[in-house]
Design a protein around this motif. Structure first.
Motif, PDB file in Angstrom:
ATOM      1  N   LEU A  18       0.834  -1.192   0.000  1.00 39.27           N
ATOM      2  CA  LEU A  18       0.000   0.000   0.000  1.00 39.27           C
ATOM      3  C   LEU A  18       0.877   1.254   0.000  1.00 39.27           C
ATOM      4  O   LEU A  18       2.069   1.184   0.314  1.00 39.27           O
ATOM      5  CB  LEU A  18      -0.909  -0.023   1.237  1.00 39.27           C
ATOM      6  N   CYS A  34      -9.720  -4.504  -5.062  1.00 40.29           N
ATOM      7  CA  CYS A  34     -10.710  -3.426  -5.160  1.00 40.29           C
ATOM      8  C   CYS A  34     -10.172  -2.264  -5.984  1.00 40.29           C
ATOM      9  O   CYS A  34      -9.073  -1.769  -5.747  1.00 40.29           O
ATOM     10  CB  CYS A  34     -11.054  -2.948  -3.751  1.00 40.29           C
ATOM     11  N   CYS A  36     -12.618   0.292  -6.669  1.00 42.87           N
ATOM     12  CA  CYS A  36     -13.557   1.383  -6.399  1.00 42.87           C
ATOM     13  C   CYS A  36     -13.227   2.107  -5.090  1.00 42.87           C
ATOM     14  O   CYS A  36     -13.757   3.167  -4.839  1.00 42.87           O
ATOM     15  CB  CYS A  36     -14.983   0.844  -6.345  1.00 42.87           C
ATOM     16  N   ARG A  37     -12.430   1.498  -4.253  1.00 46.65           N
ATOM     17  CA  ARG A  37     -12.023   2.044  -2.948  1.00 46.65           C
ATOM     18  C   ARG A  37     -13.163   2.127  -1.934  1.00 46.65           C
ATOM     19  O   ARG A  37     -13.074   2.858  -0.959  1.00 46.65           O
ATOM     20  CB  ARG A  37     -11.355   3.413  -3.098  1.00 46.65           C
ATOM     21  N   ARG A  38     -14.245   1.402  -2.166  1.00 41.41           N
ATOM     22  CA  ARG A  38     -15.330   1.373  -1.180  1.00 41.41           C
ATOM     23  C   ARG A  38     -15.184   0.220  -0.208  1.00 41.41           C
ATOM     24  O   ARG A  38     -15.919   0.134   0.758  1.00 41.41           O
ATOM     25  CB  ARG A  38     -16.677   1.230  -1.885  1.00 41.41           C
ATOM     26  N   SER A  39     -14.302  -0.703  -0.492  1.00 38.62           N
ATOM     27  CA  SER A  39     -14.182  -1.910   0.301  1.00 38.62           C
ATOM     28  C   SER A  39     -13.728  -1.615   1.724  1.00 38.62           C
ATOM     29  O   SER A  39     -12.828  -0.804   1.944  1.00 38.62           O
ATOM     30  CB  SER A  39     -13.184  -2.863  -0.364  1.00 38.62           C
ATOM     31  N   TYR A  42     -10.136  -3.100   1.980  1.00 42.27           N
ATOM     32  CA  TYR A  42      -9.207  -2.610   0.982  1.00 42.27           C
ATOM     33  C   TYR A  42      -7.784  -3.050   1.326  1.00 42.27           C
ATOM     34  O   TYR A  42      -7.422  -2.990   2.488  1.00 42.27           O
ATOM     35  CB  TYR A  42      -9.291  -1.075   0.909  1.00 42.27           C
ATOM     36  N   PRO A  43      -7.004  -3.552   0.413  1.00 41.03           N
ATOM     37  CA  PRO A  43      -7.125  -3.486  -1.042  1.00 41.03           C
ATOM     38  C   PRO A  43      -7.928  -4.632  -1.657  1.00 41.03           C
ATOM     39  O   PRO A  43      -7.961  -4.756  -2.880  1.00 41.03           O
ATOM     40  CB  PRO A  43      -5.668  -3.538  -1.506  1.00 41.03           C
ATOM     41  N   CYS A  45     -11.434  -6.691  -2.532  1.00 40.39           N
ATOM     42  CA  CYS A  45     -12.849  -6.414  -2.792  1.00 40.39           C
ATOM     43  C   CYS A  45     -13.716  -7.137  -1.768  1.00 40.39           C
ATOM     44  O   CYS A  45     -13.488  -8.303  -1.469  1.00 40.39           O
ATOM     45  CB  CYS A  45     -13.190  -6.897  -4.208  1.00 40.39           C
ATOM     46  N   HIS A  49     -18.727  -2.561  -4.076  1.00 42.03           N
ATOM     47  CA  HIS A  49     -18.939  -1.865  -5.354  1.00 42.03           C
ATOM     48  C   HIS A  49     -20.330  -2.121  -5.908  1.00 42.03           C
ATOM     49  O   HIS A  49     -20.814  -1.377  -6.732  1.00 42.03           O
ATOM     50  CB  HIS A  49     -17.891  -2.297  -6.384  1.00 42.03           C
TER      51      HIS A  49
END
Ligand code: FES
Length: 66
Positions: A18, A34, A36-39, A42-43, A45, A49
């Motif tokens: 990271l 991931c 979309c960075r909503r997880s 993260y990183p 998924c 999303h």
């Protein structure tokens, strides 16, 4: 620029570094990264999303036709 709508699948195991230097490891044979960075994982998924707000559906008032 196309928008990322889902993860990228990569063959595992993987080691992800990271931006802060943290190294995250997954031993899975296929890893969903991931984009979309909503997880919350993260990183990796976590399928966040997929979540979208539903469009509001206005119901017709009594006696009105839709
Ligand atoms: S790509 Fe699935 S949560 Fe971000």
């Amino acid at each position: 620029m196309p928008r990322a709508i889902g993860p990228v699948l990569v063959e595992g195991p993987v080691e992800v570094v990271l931006p802060d230097g943290t190294v995250v490891v997954s031993e899975r044979p296929v890893v969903a990264l991931c984009l979309c960075r909503r997880s919350r994982r993260y990183p990796f998924c976590d399928t966040s999303h997929r979540r979208r707000s539903r469009p509001s559906v206005e119901r017709p008032a009594d006696g009105e036709q839709a």
